[in-house]
Design an enzyme around this catalytic site. Structure first.
Site, PDB file in Angstrom:
ATOM      1  N   PRO A   2       0.844  -1.209   0.000  1.00 41.57           N
ATOM      2  CA  PRO A   2       0.000   0.000   0.000  1.00 41.57           C
ATOM      3  C   PRO A   2       0.878   1.257   0.000  1.00 41.57           C
ATOM      4  O   PRO A   2       1.829   1.339   0.765  1.00 41.57           O
ATOM      5  CB  PRO A   2      -0.780  -0.107   1.318  1.00 41.57           C
ATOM      6  CG  PRO A   2      -0.655  -1.522   1.765  1.00 41.57           C
ATOM      7  CD  PRO A   2       0.608  -2.055   1.165  1.00 41.57           C
ATOM      8  N   GLU A   3       0.561   2.187  -0.887  1.00 42.53           N
ATOM      9  CA  GLU A   3       1.298   3.445  -0.968  1.00 42.53           C
ATOM     10  C   GLU A   3       0.385   4.577  -0.481  1.00 42.53           C
ATOM     11  O   GLU A   3      -0.664   4.301   0.092  1.00 42.53           O
ATOM     12  CB  GLU A   3       1.773   3.668  -2.420  1.00 42.53           C
ATOM     13  CG  GLU A   3       2.644   2.517  -2.925  1.00 42.53           C
ATOM     14  CD  GLU A   3       3.120   2.678  -4.375  1.00 42.53           C
ATOM     15  OE1 GLU A   3       3.233   3.813  -4.844  1.00 42.53           O
ATOM     16  OE2 GLU A   3       3.378   1.646  -5.018  1.00 42.53           O
ATOM     17  N   LYS A  58       3.767   6.159   4.659  1.00 40.40           N
ATOM     18  CA  LYS A  58       2.860   5.007   4.567  1.00 40.40           C
ATOM     19  C   LYS A  58       2.474   4.497   5.953  1.00 40.40           C
ATOM     20  O   LYS A  58       1.994   3.371   6.090  1.00 40.40           O
ATOM     21  CB  LYS A  58       3.525   3.890   3.762  1.00 40.40           C
ATOM     22  CG  LYS A  58       3.980   4.330   2.369  1.00 40.40           C
ATOM     23  CD  LYS A  58       4.820   3.240   1.686  1.00 40.40           C
ATOM     24  CE  LYS A  58       5.498   3.770   0.455  1.00 40.40           C
ATOM     25  NZ  LYS A  58       6.476   2.805  -0.089  1.00 40.40           N
ATOM     26  N   ARG A 262      14.070  -3.551  -8.096  1.00 39.96           N
ATOM     27  CA  ARG A 262      12.622  -3.629  -8.219  1.00 39.96           C
ATOM     28  C   ARG A 262      12.201  -3.723  -9.686  1.00 39.96           C
ATOM     29  O   ARG A 262      12.753  -3.016 -10.553  1.00 39.96           O
ATOM     30  CB  ARG A 262      11.956  -2.380  -7.599  1.00 39.96           C
ATOM     31  CG  ARG A 262      12.301  -2.148  -6.144  1.00 39.96           C
ATOM     32  CD  ARG A 262      11.834  -3.266  -5.226  1.00 39.96           C
ATOM     33  NE  ARG A 262      10.390  -3.453  -5.268  1.00 39.96           N
ATOM     34  CZ  ARG A 262       9.518  -2.807  -4.496  1.00 39.96           C
ATOM     35  NH1 ARG A 262       9.949  -1.935  -3.614  1.00 39.96           N
ATOM     36  NH2 ARG A 262       8.220  -3.049  -4.587  1.00 39.96           N
TER      37      ARG A 262
END
Ligand SMILES: [Zn+2]
Length: 272
Positions: A2-3, A58, A262
């Site tokens: 979740p950002e 976050k 990433r």
């Protein structure tokens, strides 16, 4: 993970659901999720009311009426679900309110946490994280962004956008989307970016995060909102998770590379 749009969606929904509610009991089913003994967590939190729910980067901060706060990080797979639907796996912490409603904290991959600390120590804890500015803060201007970029001439733009000490709240999804929107390759070094490009990155970040928040986030993995519902931004993703698919703009193929560890997708034709 979740950002900003996902965590802020949860925060706004929690404000509506549980602000000012009194916690009757709390049950810590998985002691390693909390930073103190489970019994201490349960004893301290029970009987307190929820005064406020804040967010920084976050992280969610639930301020209680008894001088304590609960710092919650959802990391990869955390879910906070109010009543009704069940989350993924088993709930690890269950808050039961005086009116009988429940808030359950799930985290099947167990990277997240709920830390109990004194409210007047929250500032110190956040300072230690050294978070950059909040992108959706109206005080975060283009000039602020350019000043920050000027300090990082050799950084590659996409990993830099994800660096929480540079700007806060952007992760792997929205950093890729912002680069596509700005027509900039994720591998570009800051010193090579033109004024037009840096301006577009700034505008795209603000626009994309605001729209994703409006759509209650992207459910690319286990993210759900407080009602257990998926966010609706996924159909609007242009590059994230679209390796080998057709670019919506030029019909070329979306390419994926590893960048700073990433997976990173982009359109080699639309992005320069
Ligand atoms: Zn394209």
């Amino acid at each position: 993970m979740p950002e900003l749009p996902e965590v802020e969606t949860i925060r706004r929904q929690l404000i509506l659901k549980i602000k000012d509610k009194k916690i009757k009991t709390v049950e810590v089913k998985l002691p390693r999720m909390v930073n103190v003994a489970a019994s201490q967590f349960e004893k301290t939190v029970a009987g307190a009311a929820i005064r406020d729910i804040r967010r920084r980067a976050k992280i969610l901060i639930m301020d209680l009426s008894n001088g304590y706060s609960i710092i919650i990080h959802l990391k990869m797979t955390g879910q906070l679900i109010y009543d009704g639907k069940t989350g993924t796996g088993k709930p690890h912490i269950i808050y039961t309110f005086a009116d009988g409603h429940e808030l359950k904290h799930y985290d099947f991959r167990l990277f997240g946490y709920a830390k109990l600390i004194k409210t007047d120590e929250v500032g110190k804890l956040l300072n230690k994280e050294n978070f950059g500015p909040e992108v959706l803060d109206k005080n975060f201007t283009l000039k602020n962004f350019l000043d920050l970029l000027a300090k990082k001439p050799n950084a590659k733009i996409k990993p830099l956008l994800m660096d929480q000490t540079f700007i806060a709240g952007v992760g792997n999804i929205y950093a890729q989307e912002a680069c596509f929107c700005a027509r900039v390759l994720p591998t570009r070094e800051v010193s090579t970016l033109t004024e037009d490009e840096t301006g577009r990155i700034y505008d795209c970040l603000k626009k994309i995060l605001a729209l994703a928040l409006e759509k209650k986030g992207s459910s690319v993995d286990s993210y759900v909102d407080v009602g257990g519902e998926k966010g609706s931004y996924v159909p609007l993703l242009k590059v994230y998770g679209r390796e080998g698919e057709q670019c919506f703009s030029c019909k070329g193929k979306i390419k994926t590379i590893k960048l700073a560890g990433r997976g990173t997708s982009f359109c080699p034709a639309c992005q320069k």
